[in-house]
Design an enzyme around this catalytic site. Structure first.
Site, PDB file in Angstrom:
ATOM      1  N   ASN A  30      -0.036  -1.673  10.691  1.00 29.05           N
ATOM      2  CA  ASN A  30       1.274  -2.259  10.419  1.00 29.05           C
ATOM      3  C   ASN A  30       1.664  -3.271  11.497  1.00 29.05           C
ATOM      4  O   ASN A  30       2.828  -3.626  11.629  1.00 29.05           O
ATOM      5  CB  ASN A  30       2.343  -1.166  10.351  1.00 29.05           C
ATOM      6  CG  ASN A  30       2.029  -0.132   9.289  1.00 29.05           C
ATOM      7  OD1 ASN A  30       1.615  -0.478   8.180  1.00 29.05           O
ATOM      8  ND2 ASN A  30       2.184   1.128   9.623  1.00 29.05           N
ATOM      9  N   SER A  50       6.642   0.758   0.865  1.00 28.96           N
ATOM     10  CA  SER A  50       5.434   0.815   1.693  1.00 28.96           C
ATOM     11  C   SER A  50       4.138   0.867   0.898  1.00 28.96           C
ATOM     12  O   SER A  50       3.083   0.547   1.435  1.00 28.96           O
ATOM     13  CB  SER A  50       5.512   1.994   2.648  1.00 28.96           C
ATOM     14  OG  SER A  50       5.858   3.164   1.962  1.00 28.96           O
ATOM     15  N   GLU A  95      14.355   1.954   0.257  1.00 30.56           N
ATOM     16  CA  GLU A  95      13.656   1.094   1.203  1.00 30.56           C
ATOM     17  C   GLU A  95      13.953  -0.339   0.777  1.00 30.56           C
ATOM     18  O   GLU A  95      14.295  -0.578  -0.383  1.00 30.56           O
ATOM     19  CB  GLU A  95      12.138   1.351   1.133  1.00 30.56           C
ATOM     20  CG  GLU A  95      11.746   2.728   1.634  1.00 30.56           C
ATOM     21  CD  GLU A  95      10.230   2.972   1.584  1.00 30.56           C
ATOM     22  OE1 GLU A  95       9.453   2.039   1.854  1.00 30.56           O
ATOM     23  OE2 GLU A  95       9.839   4.100   1.265  1.00 30.56           O
ATOM     24  N   LYS A 123       6.176  -1.016  13.714  1.00 27.30           N
ATOM     25  CA  LYS A 123       5.418  -1.822  12.756  1.00 27.30           C
ATOM     26  C   LYS A 123       5.368  -3.274  13.240  1.00 27.30           C
ATOM     27  O   LYS A 123       4.709  -3.554  14.228  1.00 27.30           O
ATOM     28  CB  LYS A 123       5.990  -1.613  11.365  1.00 27.30           C
ATOM     29  CG  LYS A 123       5.621  -0.189  10.909  1.00 27.30           C
ATOM     30  CD  LYS A 123       6.169   0.263   9.612  1.00 27.30           C
ATOM     31  CE  LYS A 123       5.552   1.626   9.294  1.00 27.30           C
ATOM     32  NZ  LYS A 123       6.484   2.564   8.677  1.00 27.30           N
ATOM     33  N   HIS A 169       9.439  -1.859   6.732  1.00 31.99           N
ATOM     34  CA  HIS A 169       8.399  -2.862   6.480  1.00 31.99           C
ATOM     35  C   HIS A 169       8.935  -4.285   6.388  1.00 31.99           C
ATOM     36  O   HIS A 169       8.177  -5.224   6.201  1.00 31.99           O
ATOM     37  CB  HIS A 169       7.639  -2.521   5.191  1.00 31.99           C
ATOM     38  CG  HIS A 169       6.873  -1.254   5.312  1.00 31.99           C
ATOM     39  ND1 HIS A 169       5.668  -1.165   5.970  1.00 31.99           N
ATOM     40  CD2 HIS A 169       7.166  -0.004   4.902  1.00 31.99           C
ATOM     41  CE1 HIS A 169       5.239   0.075   5.949  1.00 31.99           C
ATOM     42  NE2 HIS A 169       6.133   0.806   5.305  1.00 31.99           N
ATOM     43  N   HIS A 181      10.043   6.699   1.002  1.00 31.78           N
ATOM     44  CA  HIS A 181       9.127   7.276   1.994  1.00 31.78           C
ATOM     45  C   HIS A 181       9.361   8.784   2.200  1.00 31.78           C
ATOM     46  O   HIS A 181      10.479   9.274   2.080  1.00 31.78           O
ATOM     47  CB  HIS A 181       9.398   6.548   3.311  1.00 31.78           C
ATOM     48  CG  HIS A 181       8.393   6.774   4.381  1.00 31.78           C
ATOM     49  ND1 HIS A 181       8.588   7.662   5.418  1.00 31.78           N
ATOM     50  CD2 HIS A 181       7.171   6.229   4.598  1.00 31.78           C
ATOM     51  CE1 HIS A 181       7.549   7.646   6.237  1.00 31.78           C
ATOM     52  NE2 HIS A 181       6.671   6.773   5.757  1.00 31.78           N
ATOM     53  N   ASP A 227      16.357   1.432   4.310  1.00 32.81           N
ATOM     54  CA  ASP A 227      15.258   1.568   5.277  1.00 32.81           C
ATOM     55  C   ASP A 227      14.441   0.275   5.259  1.00 32.81           C
ATOM     56  O   ASP A 227      13.773  -0.035   4.280  1.00 32.81           O
ATOM     57  CB  ASP A 227      14.410   2.786   4.875  1.00 32.81           C
ATOM     58  CG  ASP A 227      13.217   3.030   5.801  1.00 32.81           C
ATOM     59  OD1 ASP A 227      12.737   2.080   6.449  1.00 32.81           O
ATOM     60  OD2 ASP A 227      12.743   4.181   5.842  1.00 32.81           O
TER      61      ASP A 227
HETATM   62  C1  LIG Z   1       6.695   4.019   8.763  1.00 28.92           C
HETATM   63  C2  LIG Z   1       7.928   4.382   8.029  1.00 28.92           C
HETATM   64  C3  LIG Z   1       8.826   5.314   8.559  1.00 28.92           C
HETATM   65  C4  LIG Z   1       8.500   6.111   9.775  1.00 28.92           C
HETATM   66  O1  LIG Z   1       8.588   5.370  10.934  1.00 28.92           O
HETATM   67  P1  LIG Z   1       7.827   5.862  12.244  1.00 28.92           P
HETATM   68  O2  LIG Z   1       8.498   5.146  13.341  1.00 28.92           O
HETATM   69  O3  LIG Z   1       6.396   5.498  12.066  1.00 28.92           O
HETATM   70  O4  LIG Z   1       8.014   7.349  12.326  1.00 28.92           O
HETATM   71  C5  LIG Z   1      10.014   5.522   7.881  1.00 28.92           C
HETATM   72  N1  LIG Z   1      10.294   4.877   6.736  1.00 28.92           N
HETATM   73  C6  LIG Z   1       9.430   4.007   6.184  1.00 28.92           C
HETATM   74  C7  LIG Z   1       9.777   3.326   4.906  1.00 28.92           C
HETATM   75  C8  LIG Z   1       8.216   3.741   6.810  1.00 28.92           C
HETATM   76  O5  LIG Z   1       7.344   2.913   6.249  1.00 28.92           O
END
Ligand SMILES: *Cc1c(COP(=O)(O)O)cnc(C)c1O
Length: 383
Positions: free
Chosen positions: A44, A178, A174, A237, A206, A130, A203
């Site tokens: 990522n 993802s 999101e 990421k 990404h 997620h 969220d």
């Molecule tokens: C990667 C991800 C997370 C978790 O984040 P980390 O910092 O890796 O624990 C949460 N939500 C989504 C949509 C993600 O892709």
């Protein structure tokens, strides 16, 4: 106690058994495993920032000033001026009143959601959200209503039927998904949240660093930052660091500092990590060519797959190649690995049963030539 033996046997027989692959070195866009170098299509590190000298320098300086450890929870001795600099930068980057740093995205979602919703609340969640969001909702003990992926008509149907029974309600999505790499319809979701008197939590794990004029995410790109109550994202990421943030109102920030168990009962991130995150945010401003270049590369790559007749989706740097059957995804990825590409099959339960896939995570660190060669190799490997 779980039946470990039969669980493992079952996973192996159905081709769903996961193993780890320790890297012996890694620079943006490449990875070395078992003495062989691969093009890394599973990371990522979207902007190729993970070896950036400015981030490395910032981390080293903080190590010298503060040492290695976060030493305690932030409500004890773990707070530092660096945390506050980062939180102010997050607030202005996200165009919100306040920012709050959490230790990881997983931890943010499993602890913020239960702080916002509880028994008597309703949560309306996109079906493809997620795992950390789902776990947060479970922990919150609120009533869960899942709407079909990106189907705002289905969400409205659920809101019409269920909203009135609950004292409060939260919509969670999101902004870039993802596994499919597609974007949420934030405009419609915001309209529904207003109409049905809900809060909305987005969220941007990404999307942060990639979408929007300033690289802040899809909320910025859609001009909706002010309408979204809580914008969450991660530093692990595109920002090539670690940790997570929530951008929200000053009131909600104060509320979370006093109620969010993942904030209160966990050691602060090490100052070096925080300093690296600050440097990464500055680089998003200073080097916009990275996000523009990445989206251009991604568009070309997705179109090329489509032209070759593959099933792909989305509109981001995440490009899925859907195979319908797990064995195909596994063999396809093995063949591409033989050719020097580190791309792994994504299998159920991470994705729906009928849609296993190869998931290409593109990075600004990949050159156009690399992707042209990859497309040719995918075509020749086609199984
Ligand atoms: C990667 C991800 C997370 C978790 O984040 P980390 O910092 O890796 O624990 C949460 N939500 C989504 C949509 C993600 O892709």
């Amino acid at each position: 106690m779980a039946d470990v033996e039969s669980f493992l046997k079952d996973r192996k027989e159905s081709g769903l058994f996961r193993i780890l692959h320790p890297a012996t070195s890694r620079v943006s866009g490449k990875i070395a495993i078992d003495g062989r170098e691969y093009i890394d299509l599973s990371s990522n590190d979207y902007l190729g920032l993970s070896n950036h000298p400015k981030i490395i320098q910032a981390q080293k300086q903080a190590l010298d000033e503060f040492g290695t450890s976060g030493v305690a929870s932030r409500i004890l001795s773990g707070d530092s001026n660096l945390h506050h600099v980062l939180e102010e930068k997050i607030a202005s980057f996200k165009n919100k009143e306040a920012g709050l740093v959490l230790n990881s995205g997983y931890q943010a979602n499993v602890s913020i959601i239960p702080a916002l919703a509880g028994k008597g609340s309703a949560v309306f969640s996109d079906r493809l959200n997620h795992a950390s969001i789902i776990d947060g909702i479970m922990l919150s003990q609120s009533a869960l209503f899942r709407f079909r992926h990106n189907d705002t008509a289905h969400l409205e149907e659920l809101l019409k039927k269920e909203r009135a029974r609950f004292k409060d309600a939260l919509i969670i999505t999101e902004s870039v998904f993802s596994m499919d790499g597609d974007k949420a319809s934030l405009k419609e979701l915001v309209a529904l949240k207003k109409q049905y008197d809900c809060k909305i939590f987005v969220d941007e794990a990404h999307a942060t660093g990639i979408f929007g004029k300033n690289g802040s995410g899809v909320a910025e790109e859609s001009g909706l930052s002010q309408d979204i109550d809580l914008i969450m994202g991660t530093f692990g990421k595109a920002l090539a660091g670690f940790g997570a943030y929530i951008a929200t109102s000053q009131r909600l920030k104060e509320y979370l500092i006093n109620s969010c168990r993942g904030f209160i009962y966990s050691t602060a991130l090490p100052p070096a990590v925080i300093a690296g995150n600050i440097a990464a945010l500055d680089l998003i401003k200073e080097e916009p060519e990275r996000r523009r270049g990445l989206l251009k590369l991604s568009g070309h790559f997705r179109n090329a797959l489509r032209d070759l007749g593959f099933d792909t989706r989305g509109e981001s740097q995440i490009v899925p190649l859907i195979t319908k059957d797990v064995t195909k995804a596994v063999i396809f990825s093995e063949k591409l690995r033989e050719k020097g590409y580190w791309v792994l099959p994504i299998r159920p339960p991470t994705v729906p049963k009928n849609a296993p896939r190869l998931r290409f995570s593109l990075s600004y660190a990949h050159s156009e030539e690399t992707l042209t060669r990859l497309i040719k190799d995918i075509y020749e490997t086609k199984i």
